[in-house]
Design a protein around this motif. Structure first.
Motif, PDB file in Angstrom:
ATOM      1  N   GLU A  55      13.019  16.935  15.017  1.00  0.00           N
ATOM      2  CA  GLU A  55      13.166  16.941  16.619  1.00  0.00           C
ATOM      3  C   GLU A  55      14.055  15.522  16.812  1.00  0.00           C
ATOM      4  O   GLU A  55      14.841  15.453  17.641  1.00  0.00           O
ATOM      5  CB  GLU A  55      11.834  16.693  16.842  1.00  0.00           C
ATOM      6  N   GLN A  56      14.047  14.362  16.002  1.00  0.00           N
ATOM      7  CA  GLN A  56      14.642  13.451  15.904  1.00  0.00           C
ATOM      8  C   GLN A  56      16.374  13.688  15.932  1.00  0.00           C
ATOM      9  O   GLN A  56      17.063  13.397  16.963  1.00  0.00           O
ATOM     10  CB  GLN A  56      14.415  12.322  14.881  1.00  0.00           C
ATOM     11  N   VAL A  57      16.598  14.515  14.940  1.00  0.00           N
ATOM     12  CA  VAL A  57      17.982  15.093  14.835  1.00  0.00           C
ATOM     13  C   VAL A  57      18.594  15.787  16.262  1.00  0.00           C
ATOM     14  O   VAL A  57      19.590  15.669  16.682  1.00  0.00           O
ATOM     15  CB  VAL A  57      18.348  15.659  13.559  1.00  0.00           C
ATOM     16  N   PHE A  58      17.822  16.603  16.644  1.00  0.00           N
ATOM     17  CA  PHE A  58      18.054  17.587  17.813  1.00  0.00           C
ATOM     18  C   PHE A  58      18.233  16.391  18.810  1.00  0.00           C
ATOM     19  O   PHE A  58      19.352  16.767  19.635  1.00  0.00           O
ATOM     20  CB  PHE A  58      16.830  18.250  18.424  1.00  0.00           C
ATOM     21  N   GLU A  59      17.528  15.396  19.183  1.00  0.00           N
ATOM     22  CA  GLU A  59      17.733  14.460  20.095  1.00  0.00           C
ATOM     23  C   GLU A  59      18.911  13.576  19.908  1.00  0.00           C
ATOM     24  O   GLU A  59      19.847  13.483  20.966  1.00  0.00           O
ATOM     25  CB  GLU A  59      16.583  13.517  20.433  1.00  0.00           C
ATOM     26  N   MET A  60      19.429  13.506  18.602  1.00  0.00           N
ATOM     27  CA  MET A  60      20.675  12.502  18.219  1.00  0.00           C
ATOM     28  C   MET A  60      21.872  13.458  18.561  1.00  0.00           C
ATOM     29  O   MET A  60      22.853  13.005  19.058  1.00  0.00           O
ATOM     30  CB  MET A  60      20.707  12.063  16.751  1.00  0.00           C
ATOM     31  N   ALA A 117      23.515  17.656   5.725  1.00  0.00           N
ATOM     32  CA  ALA A 117      23.853  16.442   5.812  1.00  0.00           C
ATOM     33  C   ALA A 117      25.497  16.220   5.351  1.00  0.00           C
ATOM     34  O   ALA A 117      25.989  15.462   6.030  1.00  0.00           O
ATOM     35  CB  ALA A 117      23.084  15.693   4.372  1.00  0.00           C
ATOM     36  N   ALA A 118      25.979  17.086   4.269  1.00  0.00           N
ATOM     37  CA  ALA A 118      27.344  16.901   4.121  1.00  0.00           C
ATOM     38  C   ALA A 118      28.226  17.315   5.496  1.00  0.00           C
ATOM     39  O   ALA A 118      29.111  16.572   5.810  1.00  0.00           O
ATOM     40  CB  ALA A 118      27.767  17.960   2.918  1.00  0.00           C
ATOM     41  N   LEU A 119      27.534  18.421   6.252  1.00  0.00           N
ATOM     42  CA  LEU A 119      28.345  18.828   7.457  1.00  0.00           C
ATOM     43  C   LEU A 119      28.456  17.760   8.617  1.00  0.00           C
ATOM     44  O   LEU A 119      29.282  17.443   9.106  1.00  0.00           O
ATOM     45  CB  LEU A 119      27.678  20.083   7.968  1.00  0.00           C
ATOM     46  N   ASP A 126      27.346  10.209  11.078  1.00  0.00           N
ATOM     47  CA  ASP A 126      26.551   9.594   9.692  1.00  0.00           C
ATOM     48  C   ASP A 126      25.109   9.219   9.929  1.00  0.00           C
ATOM     49  O   ASP A 126      24.364   9.190   9.004  1.00  0.00           O
ATOM     50  CB  ASP A 126      27.513   8.300   9.434  1.00  0.00           C
ATOM     51  N   ASP A 127      24.776   8.946  11.219  1.00  0.00           N
ATOM     52  CA  ASP A 127      23.273   8.453  11.405  1.00  0.00           C
ATOM     53  C   ASP A 127      22.566   9.902  11.366  1.00  0.00           C
ATOM     54  O   ASP A 127      21.239   9.629  10.602  1.00  0.00           O
ATOM     55  CB  ASP A 127      23.259   7.886  12.865  1.00  0.00           C
ATOM     56  N   ALA A 129      23.342  12.286   9.419  1.00  0.00           N
ATOM     57  CA  ALA A 129      23.340  12.766   7.893  1.00  0.00           C
ATOM     58  C   ALA A 129      22.302  11.736   7.081  1.00  0.00           C
ATOM     59  O   ALA A 129      21.565  12.441   6.239  1.00  0.00           O
ATOM     60  CB  ALA A 129      24.787  12.174   7.482  1.00  0.00           C
ATOM     61  N   GLU A 130      22.025  10.536   7.575  1.00  0.00           N
ATOM     62  CA  GLU A 130      21.244   9.858   6.774  1.00  0.00           C
ATOM     63  C   GLU A 130      19.628  10.435   6.864  1.00  0.00           C
ATOM     64  O   GLU A 130      19.020  10.465   6.203  1.00  0.00           O
ATOM     65  CB  GLU A 130      21.182   8.275   7.682  1.00  0.00           C
ATOM     66  N   VAL A 131      19.251  10.734   8.194  1.00  0.00           N
ATOM     67  CA  VAL A 131      18.027  11.480   8.279  1.00  0.00           C
ATOM     68  C   VAL A 131      17.955  12.601   7.525  1.00  0.00           C
ATOM     69  O   VAL A 131      16.751  12.918   6.949  1.00  0.00           O
ATOM     70  CB  VAL A 131      17.985  11.647  10.106  1.00  0.00           C
ATOM     71  N   LEU A 132      18.766  13.503   7.417  1.00  0.00           N
ATOM     72  CA  LEU A 132      18.887  14.574   6.755  1.00  0.00           C
ATOM     73  C   LEU A 132      18.666  14.504   5.212  1.00  0.00           C
ATOM     74  O   LEU A 132      18.179  15.121   4.530  1.00  0.00           O
ATOM     75  CB  LEU A 132      20.205  15.701   7.099  1.00  0.00           C
ATOM     76  N   GLU A 133      19.290  13.438   4.775  1.00  0.00           N
ATOM     77  CA  GLU A 133      19.397  13.112   3.376  1.00  0.00           C
ATOM     78  C   GLU A 133      17.963  12.307   3.007  1.00  0.00           C
ATOM     79  O   GLU A 133      17.750  12.489   1.761  1.00  0.00           O
ATOM     80  CB  GLU A 133      20.640  11.747   3.012  1.00  0.00           C
ATOM     81  N   GLU A 134      17.262  11.795   3.997  1.00  0.00           N
ATOM     82  CA  GLU A 134      16.018  11.291   3.600  1.00  0.00           C
ATOM     83  C   GLU A 134      14.958  12.456   3.321  1.00  0.00           C
ATOM     84  O   GLU A 134      14.333  12.546   2.521  1.00  0.00           O
ATOM     85  CB  GLU A 134      15.392  10.687   4.719  1.00  0.00           C
ATOM     86  N   THR A 135      15.292  13.651   4.155  1.00  0.00           N
ATOM     87  CA  THR A 135      14.318  14.719   3.965  1.00  0.00           C
ATOM     88  C   THR A 135      14.804  15.593   2.829  1.00  0.00           C
ATOM     89  O   THR A 135      13.981  15.782   1.643  1.00  0.00           O
ATOM     90  CB  THR A 135      14.589  15.576   5.075  1.00  0.00           C
ATOM     91  N   LEU A 136      16.097  15.338   2.605  1.00  0.00           N
ATOM     92  CA  LEU A 136      16.592  16.258   1.353  1.00  0.00           C
ATOM     93  C   LEU A 136      15.762  15.597  -0.071  1.00  0.00           C
ATOM     94  O   LEU A 136      15.497  16.255  -0.912  1.00  0.00           O
ATOM     95  CB  LEU A 136      18.152  16.056   1.245  1.00  0.00           C
ATOM     96  N   ALA A 137      15.896  14.124  -0.163  1.00  0.00           N
ATOM     97  CA  ALA A 137      15.397  13.342  -1.187  1.00  0.00           C
ATOM     98  C   ALA A 137      13.884  13.840  -1.434  1.00  0.00           C
ATOM     99  O   ALA A 137      13.357  14.017  -2.535  1.00  0.00           O
ATOM    100  CB  ALA A 137      15.363  12.027  -1.019  1.00  0.00           C
TER     101      ALA A 137
END
Ligand SMILES: [Fe+2]
Ligand SMILES: [Fe+2]
Length: 166
Positions: A55-60, A117-119, A126-127, A129-137
């Motif tokens: 939801e945060q990413v959608f907003e971003m 995240a790569a996309l 980049d911001d 990507a960072e959120v998506l990478e947190e979930t990825l981890a």
């Protein structure tokens, strides 16, 4: 075009994560071992934060959070239902099936978040990507937890159950 694909993929994984918040309690309930039940319950809590992060990413990216049905996740989830139907309650064999079904889900998520995240990075976000990478981890961690539960005990127990039946 690429940005549209990115946003459509967000809607897809958003549906998938929301679906998982309903599916994971079923897996926890069906599991035999306490360790596996706990792993599913813990990942349920993490999954709820994945929904929030999306939801945060959608907003971003300036979009409303919209879920679009993810056929892949629906199929993977049905596979888990089939495991429950076709195995006996209270067996390690059921746990083996649940672990494999759940790992297929985690791998789907890993592929999705890794790709997105790569996309996002390629699109200069980049911001995001960072959120998506947190979930990825966290998806990778869940996958590893399931592997270690299977390898430490359950696979062996299930193999012995097979022997007893034979
Ligand atoms: Fe997730
Ligand atoms: Fe997950």
């Amino acid at each position: 075009m690429l940005e549209k694909f990115f946003k459509d993929s967000l809607k897809d994984i958003y549906w998938a994560e929301k679906h998982l918040t309903k599916a994971l309690p079923k897996l926890a309930k069906a599991a035999t071992s306490e360790e596996l039940k706990n792993a599913f319950n813990e990942h349920l809590e993490v999954t709820q934060t994945h929904v929030t992060k999306l939801e945060q990413v959608f907003e971003m990216v300036g979009e409303k959070p919209v879920a679009k049905k993810c056929d892949a996740m629906e199929g993977l989830s049905k596979e888990a239902d089939t495991v429950i139907e076709e195995t006996e309650e209270g067996t390690a064999t059921r746990d083996v099936g649940l672990i494999i079904a759940a790992q297929k889900v985690e791998h789907y998520e890993i592929a999705t978040y890794g790709g997105l995240a790569a996309l996002a990075t390629a699109l200069g976000m980049d911001d995001v990507a960072e959120v998506l990478e947190e979930t990825l981890a966290e998806e990778k961690e869940a996958d590893q937890t399931l592997t270690s539960i299977a390898e430490s005990d359950i696979n062996y127990q299930a193999a012995n159950e097979e022997d007893e039946e034979a």
